[in-house]
Design a protein around this motif. Structure first.
Motif, PDB file in Angstrom:
ATOM      1  N   THR A 193      34.179 -52.248 112.281  1.00  0.00           N
ATOM      2  CA  THR A 193      34.057 -52.445 110.831  1.00  0.00           C
ATOM      3  C   THR A 193      34.815 -51.419 109.981  1.00  0.00           C
ATOM      4  OG1 THR A 193      31.956 -51.258 110.948  1.00  0.00           O
ATOM      5  CG2 THR A 193      31.844 -53.642 110.923  1.00  0.00           C
ATOM      6  N   ALA A 194      35.107 -50.238 110.530  1.00  0.00           N
ATOM      7  CA  ALA A 194      35.718 -49.212 109.678  1.00  0.00           C
ATOM      8  C   ALA A 194      37.177 -48.969 110.046  1.00  0.00           C
ATOM      9  CB  ALA A 194      34.942 -47.907 109.796  1.00  0.00           C
ATOM     10  N   ARG A 195      37.958 -48.549 109.059  1.00  0.00           N
ATOM     11  CA  ARG A 195      39.363 -48.231 109.331  1.00  0.00           C
ATOM     12  C   ARG A 195      39.476 -46.905 110.076  1.00  0.00           C
ATOM     13  NH1 ARG A 195      44.327 -47.723 109.873  1.00  0.00           N
ATOM     14  NH2 ARG A 195      45.808 -47.020 108.305  1.00  0.00           N
ATOM     15  N   LEU A 196      38.597 -45.951 109.733  1.00  0.00           N
ATOM     16  CA  LEU A 196      38.614 -44.638 110.374  1.00  0.00           C
ATOM     17  C   LEU A 196      37.248 -44.381 111.014  1.00  0.00           C
ATOM     18  CD1 LEU A 196      39.637 -41.667 110.862  1.00  0.00           C
ATOM     19  CD2 LEU A 196      38.805 -41.152 108.549  1.00  0.00           C
ATOM     20  N   VAL A 197      37.244 -44.020 112.273  1.00  0.00           N
ATOM     21  CA  VAL A 197      35.998 -43.639 112.944  1.00  0.00           C
ATOM     22  C   VAL A 197      36.153 -42.198 113.434  1.00  0.00           C
ATOM     23  CG1 VAL A 197      34.438 -44.079 114.880  1.00  0.00           C
ATOM     24  CG2 VAL A 197      35.491 -45.999 113.648  1.00  0.00           C
ATOM     25  N   ILE A 198      35.173 -41.357 113.091  1.00  0.00           N
ATOM     26  CA  ILE A 198      35.171 -40.000 113.620  1.00  0.00           C
ATOM     27  C   ILE A 198      33.939 -39.840 114.502  1.00  0.00           C
ATOM     28  CG2 ILE A 198      35.060 -37.538 113.037  1.00  0.00           C
ATOM     29  CD1 ILE A 198      36.656 -38.089 110.583  1.00  0.00           C
ATOM     30  N   VAL A 199      34.158 -39.327 115.692  1.00  0.00           N
ATOM     31  CA  VAL A 199      33.069 -39.088 116.639  1.00  0.00           C
ATOM     32  C   VAL A 199      32.997 -37.584 116.864  1.00  0.00           C
ATOM     33  CG1 VAL A 199      32.222 -39.533 118.980  1.00  0.00           C
ATOM     34  CG2 VAL A 199      33.534 -41.294 117.777  1.00  0.00           C
ATOM     35  N   THR A 200      31.803 -36.998 116.773  1.00  0.00           N
ATOM     36  CA  THR A 200      31.664 -35.569 117.077  1.00  0.00           C
ATOM     37  C   THR A 200      30.576 -35.356 118.122  1.00  0.00           C
ATOM     38  OG1 THR A 200      29.991 -35.130 115.391  1.00  0.00           O
ATOM     39  CG2 THR A 200      32.279 -34.890 114.708  1.00  0.00           C
ATOM     40  N   ASP A 218      45.478 -51.086 112.924  1.00  0.00           N
ATOM     41  CA  ASP A 218      44.282 -51.308 112.105  1.00  0.00           C
ATOM     42  C   ASP A 218      43.313 -50.143 112.079  1.00  0.00           C
ATOM     43  OD1 ASP A 218      45.092 -53.900 111.615  1.00  0.00           O
ATOM     44  OD2 ASP A 218      44.181 -54.614 113.498  1.00  0.00           O
ATOM     45  N   ARG A 219      43.322 -49.324 113.111  1.00  0.00           N
ATOM     46  CA  ARG A 219      42.229 -48.394 113.317  1.00  0.00           C
ATOM     47  C   ARG A 219      42.696 -46.995 113.640  1.00  0.00           C
ATOM     48  NH1 ARG A 219      39.879 -51.754 111.181  1.00  0.00           N
ATOM     49  NH2 ARG A 219      38.329 -53.213 111.965  1.00  0.00           N
ATOM     50  N   LEU A 220      41.954 -45.994 113.090  1.00  0.00           N
ATOM     51  CA  LEU A 220      42.186 -44.595 113.417  1.00  0.00           C
ATOM     52  C   LEU A 220      40.905 -44.046 114.024  1.00  0.00           C
ATOM     53  CD1 LEU A 220      43.705 -43.585 109.955  1.00  0.00           C
ATOM     54  CD2 LEU A 220      44.971 -44.246 112.028  1.00  0.00           C
ATOM     55  N   LEU A 221      41.038 -43.289 115.111  1.00  0.00           N
ATOM     56  CA  LEU A 221      39.859 -42.725 115.757  1.00  0.00           C
ATOM     57  C   LEU A 221      40.100 -41.262 116.100  1.00  0.00           C
ATOM     58  CD1 LEU A 221      37.118 -42.912 117.376  1.00  0.00           C
ATOM     59  CD2 LEU A 221      38.526 -43.605 119.347  1.00  0.00           C
ATOM     60  N   ALA A 222      39.178 -40.390 115.663  1.00  0.00           N
ATOM     61  CA  ALA A 222      39.244 -38.979 116.041  1.00  0.00           C
ATOM     62  C   ALA A 222      37.963 -38.639 116.796  1.00  0.00           C
ATOM     63  CB  ALA A 222      39.374 -38.095 114.809  1.00  0.00           C
ATOM     64  N   VAL A 223      38.110 -37.974 117.934  1.00  0.00           N
ATOM     65  CA  VAL A 223      36.963 -37.531 118.720  1.00  0.00           C
ATOM     66  C   VAL A 223      36.998 -36.002 118.752  1.00  0.00           C
ATOM     67  CG1 VAL A 223      35.731 -37.746 120.905  1.00  0.00           C
ATOM     68  CG2 VAL A 223      37.194 -39.618 120.120  1.00  0.00           C
ATOM     69  N   LEU A 224      35.942 -35.364 118.232  1.00  0.00           N
ATOM     70  CA  LEU A 224      35.961 -33.916 118.034  1.00  0.00           C
ATOM     71  C   LEU A 224      34.743 -33.256 118.689  1.00  0.00           C
ATOM     72  CD1 LEU A 224      36.771 -34.005 114.184  1.00  0.00           C
ATOM     73  CD2 LEU A 224      38.389 -33.751 116.079  1.00  0.00           C
ATOM     74  N   PRO A 225      34.853 -31.968 119.041  1.00  0.00           N
ATOM     75  CA  PRO A 225      33.691 -31.261 119.590  1.00  0.00           C
ATOM     76  C   PRO A 225      32.580 -31.151 118.535  1.00  0.00           C
ATOM     77  CG  PRO A 225      35.706 -29.937 119.796  1.00  0.00           C
ATOM     78  CD  PRO A 225      36.026 -31.084 118.920  1.00  0.00           C
ATOM     79  N   GLY A 226      31.363 -30.881 118.988  1.00  0.00           N
ATOM     80  CA  GLY A 226      30.233 -30.795 118.063  1.00  0.00           C
ATOM     81  C   GLY A 226      30.005 -29.403 117.478  1.00  0.00           C
ATOM     82  N   ILE A 227      30.536 -28.365 118.117  1.00  0.00           N
ATOM     83  CA  ILE A 227      30.356 -27.002 117.594  1.00  0.00           C
ATOM     84  C   ILE A 227      31.078 -26.910 116.252  1.00  0.00           C
ATOM     85  CG2 ILE A 227      30.900 -24.561 117.999  1.00  0.00           C
ATOM     86  CD1 ILE A 227      30.699 -25.198 121.012  1.00  0.00           C
ATOM     87  N   PRO A 228      30.346 -26.601 115.175  1.00  0.00           N
ATOM     88  CA  PRO A 228      30.930 -26.705 113.836  1.00  0.00           C
ATOM     89  C   PRO A 228      32.271 -25.991 113.667  1.00  0.00           C
ATOM     90  CG  PRO A 228      28.567 -26.411 113.655  1.00  0.00           C
ATOM     91  CD  PRO A 228      28.907 -26.265 115.108  1.00  0.00           C
ATOM     92  N   GLN A 229      32.390 -24.753 114.144  1.00  0.00           N
ATOM     93  CA  GLN A 229      33.654 -24.025 113.959  1.00  0.00           C
ATOM     94  C   GLN A 229      34.822 -24.750 114.618  1.00  0.00           C
ATOM     95  OE1 GLN A 229      30.995 -22.324 113.593  1.00  0.00           O
ATOM     96  NE2 GLN A 229      31.541 -20.969 111.891  1.00  0.00           N
TER      97      GLN A 229
END
Lengths: 412, 412
Positions: A59-66, A143-154
């Motif tokens: 459903t979304a153009r950009l998905v960010i996973v942390t 159609d889609r952008l996906l970023a997968v990032l670590p969960g540690i805030p810094q």
């Protein structure tokens, strides 16, 4: 551009960690003109990750996973994403070498599990991490952008700034919405709404107003969508002008300015100093004034006169007033403000005396009653306010009322 | 029992507000034996609310919805939930009368919009709000439990404690998990972990330990699952004994007891009074001591001596010490503690003088440096501590260090 955020981790669900990543990313993205429409949190569970991944990605153009990108056995995000994309994982030599160097640098043996950090799903780009060993992952198609990032805030922030933001800045479908925030003080949510009146002339399907209440005041968030709709700035200008006209001196500033900062700016501009005499607030006014860096320019100090004898001995409150009117009274509030002004040699004195609760209320002075005192070189007075049943809330509301009274007197 | 949480509000999506409600509810529910499996945030948008409501309600036994229950036009949760259940809204006379009294009490006209707060969907029960005007809503059938709560944290917590928790306690399908919490003070997470050492003998697949750090100390949550596993209490007893032996006087209590409560109990037991002399903490020690109801039994008051001349004039700190050693020094911390003890006629005096930052640091006294002073009838002394770069964090950590020093001295 519309975005959804998927944050992963058992610690978020059981409240061991507050989800500050969602707030930080929400603010960053909305300032870039990305509309965050939904955030979801699930635990470290591969099937839950995939099912939410699927829903967001459809459903979304950009998905960010942390979250869940680390080396331990309960970090499952990398595998879950790879499986969702049917993309085999391979070890990236360059990342592997970098991780080894990272540990060598710290004179530590690279743990075997850290090899997992070098695994990249086929078709994914690597997002460099300027502050740690774990890298982020990026996938992009028409159609889609996906970023997968670590969960540690810094680490999440470091990778977002260095590698995600530049990739988003290159997109053409940003800037769907613009925001402004007006900060108010000394008026509750319902009363403010009443004062603003019917907003039919200044709100429409593309121009919104939201009320964000807290114990220090109500913030108003003005939003205009710009897609295909002209004059977003003009619409916000009209809405802001309407609010400022109706809410008058209750509007104290914009953005994330605080009541104590506004009061401090007034005092500094007029070269005045302030001191507080606190009973019911127990030191909270001083604490809030000193949350502002540079407050030593105008804040002298406080006397917390919790015991009545401190009111008498240190602040010179008359025994007569305490006996006849009681500690929670107009006379005592005024004398406390005058007293602290004199004893600490300040230009302005503010005072609080009240019943924070849960005990100590009477029919005439129920829990939540407070007298706020004010004194400067030309006048002194006190106002009575009535708040709620809760001790912590009352202390916050009493302190806000005192800071607001002082703010209005300086603003004249 | 499995639960899902739906938090509503544009301010959460754009990061203007951090979702602390999700963390608080996650912790409360997990301690009750409820498994939180998913949390979702959407904006103030009726169709998004209904679609997420539907998804959660179809899969979880317990659904909690927070936010969007206020009186303004962007509060849409009540209407969205009513529509989802096809339950017409009616005005509840009793709630209406209570809201009117709430405003009368405060000598204010009830705003027209506040009438919305009395609207209840048919078939819903009302959850009383002990701290504000907005009530919560409850719906229950054989398969599903639903609580709808305001988004303001104090109100959400008040209603949850008073009305939701008792309703959940009556359910039979709570997880069989037992918890204990040990509260520590005066030691950081890493040092505590080091002190506790290897825990292989006391932890297993059914016995867990979690570290919950905050600026006032680290709480330790001990958890044992009982489903089919015997001796859960015995396992927790062994774990607790191990921790108490290793952490010694750093363990100050159990459950949700706070450092200021423990200190207050010690003072009350010994019939002693306390006063604080605060520079870097700006009144925060007094604020924290007075968060405890009944603290007037032992707390006399504070002098916040932010300006050096207040240290001299009110607390009798010597000009010599200020000139030679500087305001942030052992001598000044001791003299402040002695001075406030004398001036406010208290048995115990505590003092803080430090550099909260972000400016004002030097190579010898960097940001985060603090001297904590202590004085009672038989002794006086000061200790130096070094904390972090952040002003707000430093003030909290300085205050905790002062309260902890006073706590240890009373505990002897």
């Amino acid at each position: 551009m519309r975005a959804q955020l998927l944050t992963i981790g058992d610690e978020l669900l059981i409240g061991q960690t507050t989800n500050t990543n969602a707030a930080w990313l929400g603010e960053e993205l909305s300032q870039m003109g990305v509309t965050m429409e939904r955030t979801v949190t699930v635990g470290d569970d591969a099937s839950a990750i995939q099912s939410e991944m699927d829903r967001a990605y459809r459903t979304a153009r950009l998905v960010i996973v942390t979250g869940g990108l680390g080396p331990t056995h309960d970090d499952l995000t990398r595998e879950a994403v790879a499986e969702y994309f049917e993309a085999p994982l391979h070890s990236d030599d360059e990342i592997f070498a970098r991780i080894r160097r990272y540990y060598e640098h710290r004179n530590r043996q690279m743990p075997e599990a850290a090899a997992k950090l070098a695994q990249v799903p086929e078709g994914f780009a690597v997002l460099d991490n300027p502050v740690g060993a774990a890298v982020g992952l990026w996938h992009e198609d028409a159609d889609r952008l996906l970023a997968v990032l670590p969960g540690i805030p810094q680490e999440m922030k470091g990778i977002f700034r260095a590698a995600v933001r530049p990739r988003l800045d290159g997109q053409t479908d940003l800037h769907e919405v613009i925001h402004r925030t007006l900060v108010t003080s000394g008026i509750g949510e319902s009363s403010l709404q009443e004062r603003l009146g019917a907003l039919d002339d200044v709100l429409d399907a593309h121009t919104h107003l939201a009320y964000l209440p807290s114990t220090s005041g109500v913030r108003l968030r003005l939003t205009a969508t710009t897609n295909g709709e002209p004059n977003a700035e003009t619409r916000l200008d009209r809405l802001e002008a309407h609010i400022r006209e109706r809410a008058g001196e209750h509007v104290i500033g914009e953005g994330d300015v605080t009541l104590e900062e506004v009061l401090g700016d007034h005092l500094r501009a007029e070269g005045r100093t302030i001191a507080s005499a606190e009973s019911a607030t127990g030191g909270l006014i001083g604490h809030r004034l000193t949350e502002v860096s540079g407050s030593s320019d105008y804040y002298v100090g406080s006397v917390v006169a919790y015991a009545n004898r401190v009111k008498q001995d240190v602040l010179d409150v008359g025994a007569e007033a305490l006996r006849t009117d009681g500690a929670v009274s107009e006379a005592v509030a005024v004398q406390m403000a005058q007293g602290v002004r004199r004893v600490l040699d300040a230009d302005v004195g503010v005072a609080t005396t009240g019943i924070a609760g849960p005990t100590g209320g009477t029919p005439e002075k129920p829990v939540g009653t407070v007298w706020i005192g004010y004194a400067d070189a030309t006048q002194c007075r006190a106002v009575r306010r009535q708040y709620v049943e809760d001790r912590t809330l009352n202390k916050e509301l009493f302190a806000s009322a005192a800071l607001d009274l002082a703010r209005r007197e300086q603003g004249r």
